[in-house]
Design a protein around this motif. Sequence first.
Motif, PDB file in Angstrom:
ATOM      1  N   GLY A  26     -20.984   9.454  -7.273  1.00 51.99           N
ATOM      2  CA  GLY A  26     -21.595  10.677  -6.767  1.00 51.99           C
ATOM      3  C   GLY A  26     -20.990  11.108  -5.440  1.00 51.99           C
ATOM      4  N   ASN A  27     -20.713  10.141  -4.578  1.00 51.50           N
ATOM      5  CA  ASN A  27     -20.114  10.457  -3.274  1.00 51.50           C
ATOM      6  C   ASN A  27     -18.736  11.095  -3.429  1.00 51.50           C
ATOM      7  OD1 ASN A  27     -22.342   9.418  -1.975  1.00 51.50           O
ATOM      8  ND2 ASN A  27     -21.430   7.418  -1.593  1.00 51.50           N
ATOM      9  N   VAL A  28     -17.929  10.553  -4.356  1.00 46.72           N
ATOM     10  CA  VAL A  28     -16.591  11.117  -4.565  1.00 46.72           C
ATOM     11  C   VAL A  28     -16.700  12.535  -5.115  1.00 46.72           C
ATOM     12  CG1 VAL A  28     -14.387  10.862  -5.752  1.00 46.72           C
ATOM     13  CG2 VAL A  28     -15.594   8.833  -4.968  1.00 46.72           C
ATOM     14  N   SER A  82      -9.992   8.126  -8.371  1.00 46.27           N
ATOM     15  CA  SER A  82     -11.199   7.384  -8.001  1.00 46.27           C
ATOM     16  C   SER A  82     -12.310   7.612  -9.014  1.00 46.27           C
ATOM     17  CB  SER A  82     -11.660   7.810  -6.603  1.00 46.27           C
ATOM     18  OG  SER A  82     -12.842   7.127  -6.232  1.00 46.27           O
ATOM     19  N   VAL A  83     -12.519   8.866  -9.391  1.00 46.29           N
ATOM     20  CA  VAL A  83     -13.545   9.189 -10.387  1.00 46.29           C
ATOM     21  C   VAL A  83     -13.257   8.489 -11.703  1.00 46.29           C
ATOM     22  CG1 VAL A  83     -14.445  11.048 -11.838  1.00 46.29           C
ATOM     23  CG2 VAL A  83     -14.237  11.383  -9.374  1.00 46.29           C
ATOM     24  N   ARG A  84     -11.979   8.479 -12.101  1.00 46.68           N
ATOM     25  CA  ARG A  84     -11.605   7.808 -13.361  1.00 46.68           C
ATOM     26  C   ARG A  84     -11.980   6.339 -13.334  1.00 46.68           C
ATOM     27  NH1 ARG A  84      -5.685   7.434 -13.386  1.00 46.68           N
ATOM     28  NH2 ARG A  84      -6.144   5.508 -12.249  1.00 46.68           N
ATOM     29  N   ALA A 117     -10.558   2.208  -3.339  1.00 47.25           N
ATOM     30  CA  ALA A 117      -9.242   2.306  -2.715  1.00 47.25           C
ATOM     31  C   ALA A 117      -8.667   3.709  -2.888  1.00 47.25           C
ATOM     32  CB  ALA A 117      -8.295   1.265  -3.315  1.00 47.25           C
ATOM     33  N   TYR A 118      -8.777   4.251  -4.089  1.00 40.81           N
ATOM     34  CA  TYR A 118      -8.299   5.617  -4.328  1.00 40.81           C
ATOM     35  C   TYR A 118      -9.075   6.623  -3.478  1.00 40.81           C
ATOM     36  CZ  TYR A 118      -5.272   4.594  -8.360  1.00 40.81           C
ATOM     37  OH  TYR A 118      -4.259   4.168  -9.184  1.00 40.81           O
ATOM     38  N   HIS A 119     -10.382   6.450  -3.381  1.00 38.52           N
ATOM     39  CA  HIS A 119     -11.210   7.346  -2.578  1.00 38.52           C
ATOM     40  C   HIS A 119     -10.753   7.321  -1.121  1.00 38.52           C
ATOM     41  CE1 HIS A 119     -15.530   8.577  -1.172  1.00 38.52           C
ATOM     42  NE2 HIS A 119     -14.678   9.584  -1.112  1.00 38.52           N
ATOM     43  N   GLY A 120     -10.445   6.129  -0.638  1.00 43.17           N
ATOM     44  CA  GLY A 120     -10.055   5.977   0.753  1.00 43.17           C
ATOM     45  C   GLY A 120      -8.778   6.692   1.127  1.00 43.17           C
ATOM     46  N   ILE A 121      -7.897   6.909   0.157  1.00 44.13           N
ATOM     47  CA  ILE A 121      -6.636   7.600   0.454  1.00 44.13           C
ATOM     48  C   ILE A 121      -6.630   9.030  -0.087  1.00 44.13           C
ATOM     49  CG2 ILE A 121      -5.296   5.471   0.579  1.00 44.13           C
ATOM     50  CD1 ILE A 121      -4.284   5.996  -2.242  1.00 44.13           C
TER      51      ILE A 121
END
Length: 246
Positions: free
Chosen positions: A160-162, A138-140, A128-132
């Motif tokens: 890895g993607n983030v 997101s990493v955390r 969800a964090y990555h999406g926004i």
Amino acid sequence: MDERIRRMLAVGKEHYESGDFPHAEEVLSQIVEENRGFADIHNMLGVIYHAQGKFSQAEECFEEALAINPNYTEAALNLSVTYNDLGKYDKAREIYAKAMARSKSQPRSLDPFAKGKIANMHANLGSAYHGIGFFAESVREYRMALDLCPTFVDIRTKLGNVLRDMGNYEEAIAEFLKVKENNPSYSAARVHLGITYYSVKRWEEAMTEWNEVLEMEPDNKSCKLYLQLVEQEMKREKKSDDSQDE
């Protein structure tokens, strides 16, 4: 505790720890009928019921374990997971926060189902964090998930993607390589490792990854497309170099 109950408990725990839940349930349920004062037995029964999809019964067992021992962190976390499965999200967050407040470090002796469930909760929040675009958050969350379940290759691949999206290419490559080392056949990580190599113009390494994926999955259209792209890039670079030499 009398000797008969002690022997039954030893047998029940042995079945439980070996994953033989049907026999464990039979023995542990018999103990609870005679003596309801064992928090760990209620917790084990809760795990068994949860594994069977009997979430309401699991809820009752975990709540009973906490009634006996309010400081039972493992049972609290198991109950949090079960509340979440039952859609009781506020109660799940509340009890999870209390359990974490009582524990100075991440739990290391949770039942596998609890670890997996909590890890996936963190991973979902990470997505969800990555999406926004909240990459650090997101990493955390992904790292918290992997602290609990370091072998979850799908979560490590998402991490890895983030990292790649943040421009932290070497860190991203390190995560993909961990997945490759632990599970070479997990193609998603291999594909993304190739993409990350491509992003930093390590084209030969990118091609190696995609070609090896195609050996496992000959119909992988993404890898075929990526190989065409990198071949075009290499041709353009060679043409540019040749022009400069002239």
